[in-house]
Design an enzyme around this catalytic site. Structure first.
Site, PDB file in Angstrom:
ATOM      1  N   GLY A  10      -9.184 -28.621  21.520  1.00 16.85           N
ATOM      2  CA  GLY A  10      -8.183 -28.475  20.464  1.00 16.85           C
ATOM      3  C   GLY A  10      -6.797 -28.810  20.950  1.00 16.85           C
ATOM      4  O   GLY A  10      -5.798 -28.245  20.488  1.00 16.85           O
ATOM      5  N   ASN A  70      -4.942 -31.350  20.478  1.00 16.91           N
ATOM      6  CA  ASN A  70      -4.113 -32.251  19.682  1.00 16.91           C
ATOM      7  C   ASN A  70      -3.158 -31.524  18.739  1.00 16.91           C
ATOM      8  O   ASN A  70      -2.303 -32.153  18.117  1.00 16.91           O
ATOM      9  CB  ASN A  70      -4.990 -33.201  18.861  1.00 16.91           C
ATOM     10  N   TYR A 130     -15.213 -13.851  11.828  1.00 19.39           N
ATOM     11  CA  TYR A 130     -14.190 -14.274  12.802  1.00 19.39           C
ATOM     12  C   TYR A 130     -14.079 -13.264  13.935  1.00 19.39           C
ATOM     13  O   TYR A 130     -14.034 -13.632  15.107  1.00 19.39           O
ATOM     14  CB  TYR A 130     -12.841 -14.426  12.102  1.00 19.39           C
ATOM     15  N   GLY A 149      -1.185 -27.407  17.522  1.00 21.52           N
ATOM     16  CA  GLY A 149      -0.951 -25.994  17.739  1.00 21.52           C
ATOM     17  C   GLY A 149      -0.706 -25.622  19.183  1.00 21.52           C
ATOM     18  O   GLY A 149      -0.063 -26.340  19.953  1.00 21.52           O
ATOM     19  N   ILE A 150      -1.230 -24.460  19.585  1.00 23.53           N
ATOM     20  CA  ILE A 150      -0.997 -23.983  20.943  1.00 23.53           C
ATOM     21  C   ILE A 150      -1.693 -24.870  21.972  1.00 23.53           C
ATOM     22  O   ILE A 150      -1.231 -24.972  23.108  1.00 23.53           O
ATOM     23  CB  ILE A 150      -1.413 -22.507  21.111  1.00 23.53           C
ATOM     24  N   GLY A 151      -2.793 -25.518  21.578  1.00 24.28           N
ATOM     25  CA  GLY A 151      -3.458 -26.436  22.506  1.00 24.28           C
ATOM     26  C   GLY A 151      -2.583 -27.632  22.833  1.00 24.28           C
ATOM     27  O   GLY A 151      -2.525 -28.081  23.991  1.00 24.28           O
ATOM     28  N   SER A 154      -8.656 -13.342  20.635  1.00 24.73           N
ATOM     29  CA  SER A 154      -7.674 -12.876  19.661  1.00 24.73           C
ATOM     30  C   SER A 154      -7.752 -11.365  19.602  1.00 24.73           C
ATOM     31  O   SER A 154      -8.806 -10.767  19.868  1.00 24.73           O
ATOM     32  CB  SER A 154      -7.967 -13.461  18.280  1.00 24.73           C
TER      33      SER A 154
END
Length: 271
Positions: free
Chosen positions: A30, A32, A186, A34-36, A159
Site C-alpha cells: 500500500g 502508493n 474489521y 496514505g501513510i504507506g 489499529s
C-alpha cells in the site's frame, strides 16, 4: 505485546532520528497512498531503496513519479500486489525476491476498513480478514528468508480497533456467514494482525533473535482508508472526523518508520 508509547526511548519520536539508510531495501504494501506513501517517501529521503507493493499500476507509477520529482536521486519502484488474491501475493513475492536478496523491513501496511456488505476474496475468505491479515501473512511467509537474511524487521500495521468489536477471533465462522457487521469484521482483522505479530516475535526469539517483529498503530490519520471501504453514511462521518480530529498521513507514518528503521526500536513491542 506491550505498548511502548512512553517506554524504550520513543517519547516524542520524530523521523529526524532515523539514521542514513543507503544500501537497505524496504518493502511497503500500500505504498502508493496514505501513510504507506509517506513512509516510502521518508525512507527514500534517507537513502533507502523502496519497493512499493500496490494493486494499481497507474497509481503506483504516479506515486513513484511524485517521490522522484521531489527527490531525483530516490530509489523507488513498485510491484503489483492484490492482497485479496493469494495467487497475486505469490507472484508479487516472486517478483520482489527476484529483485533483492535482503529486505531491511517488510512493512505490512495496506488494508481495507469496514466494508458495508460482506464480501469474499477470490479464495473464499471474508475480504477484510483476507486483505488485512491473510494476504500479508502469506507475503511475510514467502519473503521471510529475505528479511532474516539481513536481520531485518517485520512491521505489522494494526489499529486500536483490535480492542473493539468482537475482541476475539471468530474461529467458528471466520467468513461471517452469519451476522456480518462491518466494524466487527474489521476489528477481527486487526486483532489477527496483533496476534500474528506476537507469535512471530515468539518464534523469532527462539530461532533468530536478530530479526524483529514489531506491531504498530498509526493513530487516526487522514487518508483514503476512510473513503474506500465504509458505506456512504460512515464515509461522511469519517470525512468530518478527518477534518476535525485526524492527524496528517505523514504523522501517521511515523510509528511505521520507528519500527522499520530506528536502531532503538524493540522487538515484540506495539508502537
Amino acid at each position: 505485546m506491550q505498548d511502548a508509547g512512553k517506554q524504550f526511548g520513543v517519547k516524542g519520536w520524530m523521523p529526524d532520528r532515523l539514521p542514513a539508510l543507503a544500501g537497505r531495501t524496504y518493502v511497503v504494501t500500500g505504498g502508493n497512498s496514505g501513510i504507506g506513501f509517506e513512509a516510502s517517501r521518508l525512507l527514500a529521503g534517507r537513502g533507502a531503496r523502496v519497493i512499493m507493493a500496490s494493486r494499481n499500476a497507474e497509481r503506483a507509477g504516479a506515486a513513484v513519479a511524485a517521490i522522484k520529482a521531489d527527490q531525483p536521486e530516490a530509489r523507488v519502484e513498485y510491484v503489483l500486489l492484490e492482497l485479496s488474491s493469494l495467487a497475486s501475493v505469490r507472484r508479487a513475492a516472486a517478483e520482489i525476491g527476484s529483485r533483492t536478496e535482503t529486505i531491511a523491513a517488510l512493512i505490512l501496511n495496506a488494508g481495507l476498513m469496514m466494508l458495508p456488505n460482506r464480501e469474499l476474496t477470490e479464495d473464499g475468505f471474508e475480504t477484510q480478514l483476507g486483505v488485512n491479515h491473510l494476504g500479508h501473512f502469506l507475503l511475510a511467509s514467502l519473503l521471510g528468508d529475505r528479511v532474516q537474511a539481513s536481520g531485518g524487521r517485520f512491521v505489522i500495521v494494526s489499529s486500536v480497533a483490535h480492542q473493539y468489536g468482537m475482541k476475539r477471533i471468530r474461529f467458528e465462522d471466520l467468513a461471517f456467514d452469519q451476522g456480518y457487521r462491518p466494524a466487527h469484521a474489521y476489528s477481527q482483522s486487526k486483532l489477527a494482525n496483533v496476534l500474528f505479530g506476537q507469535d512471530l516475535h515468539r518464534r523469532l526469539v527462539e530461532s533468530d533473535p536478530e530479526t524483529k517483529a514489531i506491531v504498530v498503530h498509526p493513530g487516526w490519520s487522514a487518508t483514503n482508508l476512510q473513503s474506500t471501504g465504509p458505506g456512504k453514511m460512515m464515509e461522511r462521518l469519517m470525512s468530518l472526523g478527518n477534518a476535525l480530529l485526524a492527524q496528517s498521513a505523514e504523522r501517521g507514518s511515523w510509528p511505521l518508520l520507528l519500527a522499520a528503521a530506528d536502531p532503538e526500536a524493540c522487538a515484540g513491542r506495539y508502537y
